[in-house]
Design a protein around this motif. Structure first.
Motif, PDB file in Angstrom:
ATOM      1  N   GLN A   1      -9.822 -27.808 -13.577  1.00 34.21           N
ATOM      2  CA  GLN A   1      -8.429 -27.487 -13.895  1.00 34.21           C
ATOM      3  C   GLN A   1      -8.186 -25.976 -13.815  1.00 34.21           C
ATOM      4  O   GLN A   1      -7.153 -25.520 -13.336  1.00 34.21           O
ATOM      5  CB  GLN A   1      -8.099 -27.972 -15.311  1.00 34.21           C
ATOM      6  CG  GLN A   1      -8.054 -29.467 -15.468  1.00 34.21           C
ATOM      7  CD  GLN A   1      -6.779 -30.061 -14.887  1.00 34.21           C
ATOM      8  OE1 GLN A   1      -5.691 -29.802 -15.364  1.00 34.21           O
ATOM      9  NE2 GLN A   1      -6.915 -30.821 -13.818  1.00 34.21           N
TER      10      GLN A   1
ATOM     11  N   GLY B   1      -5.808 -24.683 -11.061  1.00 35.19           N
ATOM     12  CA  GLY B   1      -4.587 -24.057 -11.591  1.00 35.19           C
ATOM     13  C   GLY B   1      -4.477 -22.594 -11.204  1.00 35.19           C
ATOM     14  O   GLY B   1      -3.388 -22.032 -11.135  1.00 35.19           O
TER      15      GLY B   1
ATOM     16  N   ILE C   1       3.101 -25.178 -13.047  1.00 35.93           N
ATOM     17  CA  ILE C   1       3.651 -24.318 -14.095  1.00 35.93           C
ATOM     18  C   ILE C   1       4.708 -23.391 -13.510  1.00 35.93           C
ATOM     19  O   ILE C   1       4.751 -23.156 -12.297  1.00 35.93           O
ATOM     20  CB  ILE C   1       2.560 -23.466 -14.780  1.00 35.93           C
ATOM     21  CG1 ILE C   1       1.918 -22.514 -13.775  1.00 35.93           C
ATOM     22  CG2 ILE C   1       1.522 -24.329 -15.432  1.00 35.93           C
ATOM     23  CD1 ILE C   1       1.809 -21.127 -14.275  1.00 35.93           C
TER      24      ILE C   1
ATOM     25  N   ASP D   1       0.636 -32.883 -12.661  1.00 43.58           N
ATOM     26  CA  ASP D   1       1.089 -31.537 -13.037  1.00 43.58           C
ATOM     27  C   ASP D   1       1.408 -31.505 -14.523  1.00 43.58           C
ATOM     28  O   ASP D   1       1.615 -32.542 -15.166  1.00 43.58           O
ATOM     29  CB  ASP D   1       2.352 -31.155 -12.255  1.00 43.58           C
ATOM     30  CG  ASP D   1       2.035 -30.806 -10.806  1.00 43.58           C
ATOM     31  OD1 ASP D   1       0.827 -30.673 -10.503  1.00 43.58           O
ATOM     32  OD2 ASP D   1       2.972 -30.674 -10.016  1.00 43.58           O
ATOM     33  N   TYR D   2       1.453 -30.288 -15.062  1.00 44.49           N
ATOM     34  CA  TYR D   2       1.775 -30.159 -16.478  1.00 44.49           C
ATOM     35  C   TYR D   2       3.267 -30.348 -16.709  1.00 44.49           C
ATOM     36  O   TYR D   2       4.087 -29.929 -15.885  1.00 44.49           O
ATOM     37  CB  TYR D   2       1.311 -28.799 -17.004  1.00 44.49           C
ATOM     38  CG  TYR D   2      -0.192 -28.743 -17.120  1.00 44.49           C
ATOM     39  CD1 TYR D   2      -0.836 -29.392 -18.155  1.00 44.49           C
ATOM     40  CD2 TYR D   2      -0.959 -28.089 -16.170  1.00 44.49           C
ATOM     41  CE1 TYR D   2      -2.225 -29.386 -18.251  1.00 44.49           C
ATOM     42  CE2 TYR D   2      -2.338 -28.080 -16.254  1.00 44.49           C
ATOM     43  CZ  TYR D   2      -2.961 -28.738 -17.303  1.00 44.49           C
ATOM     44  OH  TYR D   2      -4.324 -28.739 -17.381  1.00 44.49           O
TER      45      TYR D   2
ATOM     46  N   THR E   1      -8.084 -26.853 -23.269  1.00 41.36           N
ATOM     47  CA  THR E   1      -7.976 -27.759 -22.118  1.00 41.36           C
ATOM     48  C   THR E   1      -8.631 -29.105 -22.427  1.00 41.36           C
ATOM     49  O   THR E   1      -8.046 -30.165 -22.202  1.00 41.36           O
ATOM     50  CB  THR E   1      -8.652 -27.131 -20.879  1.00 41.36           C
ATOM     51  OG1 THR E   1      -8.101 -25.829 -20.690  1.00 41.36           O
ATOM     52  CG2 THR E   1      -8.415 -27.960 -19.632  1.00 41.36           C
TER      53      THR E   1
ATOM     54  N   ALA F   1       0.342 -17.836 -13.345  1.00 41.07           N
ATOM     55  CA  ALA F   1      -0.969 -17.960 -13.986  1.00 41.07           C
ATOM     56  C   ALA F   1      -1.703 -16.627 -13.957  1.00 41.07           C
ATOM     57  O   ALA F   1      -2.310 -16.194 -14.942  1.00 41.07           O
ATOM     58  CB  ALA F   1      -1.794 -19.041 -13.280  1.00 41.07           C
TER      59      ALA F   1
ATOM     60  N   ILE G   1       4.383 -24.887 -21.116  1.00 38.04           N
ATOM     61  CA  ILE G   1       3.844 -26.230 -20.936  1.00 38.04           C
ATOM     62  C   ILE G   1       4.056 -27.000 -22.243  1.00 38.04           C
ATOM     63  O   ILE G   1       3.830 -26.446 -23.327  1.00 38.04           O
ATOM     64  CB  ILE G   1       2.342 -26.177 -20.600  1.00 38.04           C
ATOM     65  CG1 ILE G   1       2.138 -25.495 -19.244  1.00 38.04           C
ATOM     66  CG2 ILE G   1       1.728 -27.568 -20.592  1.00 38.04           C
ATOM     67  CD1 ILE G   1       0.689 -25.248 -18.897  1.00 38.04           C
TER      68      ILE G   1
ATOM     69  N   LEU H   1      -2.435 -29.942 -23.926  1.00 39.98           N
ATOM     70  CA  LEU H   1      -1.432 -29.672 -22.887  1.00 39.98           C
ATOM     71  C   LEU H   1      -1.037 -31.008 -22.256  1.00 39.98           C
ATOM     72  O   LEU H   1      -1.891 -31.765 -21.798  1.00 39.98           O
ATOM     73  CB  LEU H   1      -2.005 -28.729 -21.823  1.00 39.98           C
ATOM     74  CG  LEU H   1      -2.557 -27.387 -22.334  1.00 39.98           C
ATOM     75  CD1 LEU H   1      -3.224 -26.619 -21.200  1.00 39.98           C
ATOM     76  CD2 LEU H   1      -1.449 -26.541 -22.947  1.00 39.98           C
TER      77      LEU H   1
ATOM     78  N   GLY I   1      -0.892 -22.104 -17.875  1.00 39.13           N
ATOM     79  CA  GLY I   1      -1.774 -23.236 -17.593  1.00 39.13           C
ATOM     80  C   GLY I   1      -3.235 -22.819 -17.625  1.00 39.13           C
ATOM     81  O   GLY I   1      -3.551 -21.630 -17.746  1.00 39.13           O
TER      82      GLY I   1
END
Lengths: 413, 145
Positions: A286, A290, A297, A375-376, A362, A304, A383, A367, A131
């Motif tokens: 983000q 994130g 994720i 959320d992703y 981004t 991450a 993702i 994504l 992410g």
């Protein structure tokens, strides 16, 4: 230092399976399986998690080593930053040394070796799995890596070989063996040989296999899917023609063109970010959010963090030792000056260029986000992206949202 | 008091014209040293490959040696045979910058160069070394046609 090299070289091998998930079958699959059998155990060993966690020990090793260098040298990456820029500008150059390799040239040569696939595909892999939050850890790793690079490049110049004909040669293979002797510590020569062997593996894995793999991904993305072995055979034939056949003109042209393509890449990223300036704040939001929450994720913020650190090491090569080889050619009486200059490398490569790539991905909205939770959307441990792209394909798609012709540039790159 | 004149050489006919004019000046002035300067164009900001960097020091020595052997030393020796006081300098860098710098460092009375041989597109875009020297020099410059 050997262990750092080992770690980063392993990083070159540790390519996500998604990046290779494009075999057309038959020969491609057979080649992939053969290499997977050979490299699999090696990758498993290097990326073995710490007991009871999912945190690879090698990532911890990289962070700890870079942190120690940072603390030991009193945050040299921040204290010497301005001085490094003055050195690159030539403010302290001796006019009588004109015609020798300048600090700027050593930095440009080293950068041309590091700014490439790591910034284009590596960041996409990090962001695709970890992410946008992975970017935060990538920046942190880049800042810490500046101290690693400072250390290795200073040593590279200090312990380089100067031959009677005026040529110079330096790098970890020399500073490990000579430095250990200086300190009266045994085993230096063994580790230097080990480094050299890993260098060959690293060149094969990160320097050739991943490059060819991602180049094929990009070319087939433009021309339509075709067997990967065709790209492989063509690349191998060209490399054979240059190295064995002595057709140096191909290498001479590409060596000079590649840096300009890097400039074109950065320029395109700057334009896309500038045009979407109103989204920069959101994109950084983000990234920071994130970094600590993971935004859904797989693996959360630790996932991450791991992706950020892994891909930063792949991109800026801090601790790998490759930059020390490039920097050792500079003509300076003070080895530490080259260390100062080299600490700009992870900054430019990771803190600036990798962040640009992450911002473009981004901002481009590639994504996919669950509108209900924010959320992703996940597809396994990746993702979900528009068009199901990953690696270089993801970066290409992100840039293509602004410049439809950009995938062709990346294919050439 | 001995004065000196910096003469820009380029290994070409224009350098020879500059030298001939400087000789005329030196004769008229009596005690005058001729400093022949040959500049090898070089930018510290050009891009080089790792292989080029590794052999750069060796190449630099070869370039200086070639410039001395083919251009500067024969000219200096010829001048000395004719009874002039002369010496040669070879440097890497920007022609206009270095000719001026050598003149300042050596306390020369003037710089003599010949009209530049650059032309066409390059001349239009970047100007010429001679034009740059005339614009930025801090000592008198004579340009021989």
């Amino acid at each position: 230092m050997k262990n750092l090299s080992f770690a980063a070289l392993a990083g070159l091998f540790a390519l996500p399976s998604a990046a290779f998930a494009q075999e057309a079958g038959g020969i491609d699959q057979a080649v992939n399986e053969a290499f997977a059998t050979v490299t699999g155990p090696f990758v498993s060993l290097i990326f073995a998690p710490l007991p009871g966690t999912s945190f690879p020990w090698i990532v911890l090793w990289l962070v700890v080593a870079a942190s120690i260098f940072t603390l030991y040298f009193g945050f040299i990456q921040f204290r010497a930053f301005k001085h490094a820029i003055h050195l690159v500008k030539g403010d302290y150059s001796d006019p009588n040394d004109a015609g020798e390799v300048s600090h700027f040239q050593a930095l440009a040569t080293a950068l041309s070796g590091t700014v490439g696939l790591g910034n284009i595909a590596g960041v996409a892999v990090a962001v695709g799995i970890g992410g946008p939050g992975a970017t935060f850890w990538m920046i942190l790793a880049g800042l810490l890596g500046m101290a690693s690079k400072f250390t290795e490049c200073t040593l590279g110049v200090k312990y380089r070989n100067e031959y009677p004909d005026g040529t110079v040669s330096g790098g970890p293979m020399y500073y490990i063996s000579k430095g250990f002797i200086d300190r009266k510590v045994p085993g230096g020569k063994f580790m230097a040989i080990l480094f050299s062997i890993f260098c060959i593996f690293g060149a094969l894995g990160g320097g050739n296999m991943f490059q060819a793999n991602q180049a094929h991904a990009q070319i087939s993305g433009i021309l339509g899917d075709f067997p990967g072995w065709i790209t492989g055979v063509i690349f191998a034939a060209v490399v054979f023609a240059v190295i064995v056949g002595g057709i140096k003109s191909i290498a001479r042209v590409t060596e000079k063109v590649v840096p300009f393509m890097g400039v074109l890449y950065v320029t395109a990223a700057v334009i896309i970010i500038a045009v979407n300036y109103h989204q920069i704040g959101w994109a950084f939001g983000q990234i920071f959010e994130g970094a600590f929450t993971g935004l859904g994720i797989a693996g959360g913020f630790v996932g991450a963090l791991i992706q950020g650190f892994k891909r930063a090491a792949f991109s800026n090569e801090a601790g790998v030792g490759s930059a020390a080889i490039a920097h050792s050619a500079v003509r300076t009486k003070e080895p530490i000056t080259e260390g100062f200059v080299s600490l700009l490398e992870p900054f430019i490569d990771t803190v600036v260029i990798c962040t640009m790539t992450a911002l473009v991905i981004t901002i481009s909205g590639q994504l996919m986000v669950d509108p209900a939770t924010g959320d992703y959307l996940m597809d396994g441990n990746m993702i979900q992206t528009i068009g199901g792209t990953s690696g270089v394909g993801l970066t290409s798609a992100a840039f293509a949202t602004a410049f439809s012709w950009f995938p062709y540039v990346l294919a050439l790159r | 008091m001995t004065t000196s004149i910096v003469v820009g050489l380029d290994g070409d006919g224009s350098g020879k014209r500059a030298l001939d004019f400087a000789k005329t000046l030196a004769k008229a002035m009596g005690t005058c040293e001729l400093i022949l300067v040959y500049v090898i164009e070089w930018s510290p900001y050009s891009f080089q490959t790792a292989e080029e960097n590794a052999v750069r020091h060796k190449r630099r020595e070869e370039e200086i040696h070639a410039a001395l052997e083919r251009v500067v030393t024969p000219s200096v020796e010829a001048l000395q045979k004719e009874g002039f006081s002369a010496r040669g300098i070879v440097r890497h860098g920007d022609v206009a910058d270095l000719l001026n710098k050598v003149a300042v460092d050596e306390g020369a009375g003037q710089i003599v160069v010949a009209r530049s041989s650059e032309g066409g597109f390059v001349k239009r875009v970047f100007g010429t070394a001679t034009a740059n020297l005339v614009m930025h020099a801090t000592v008198p410059v004579t340009v021989v046609g």
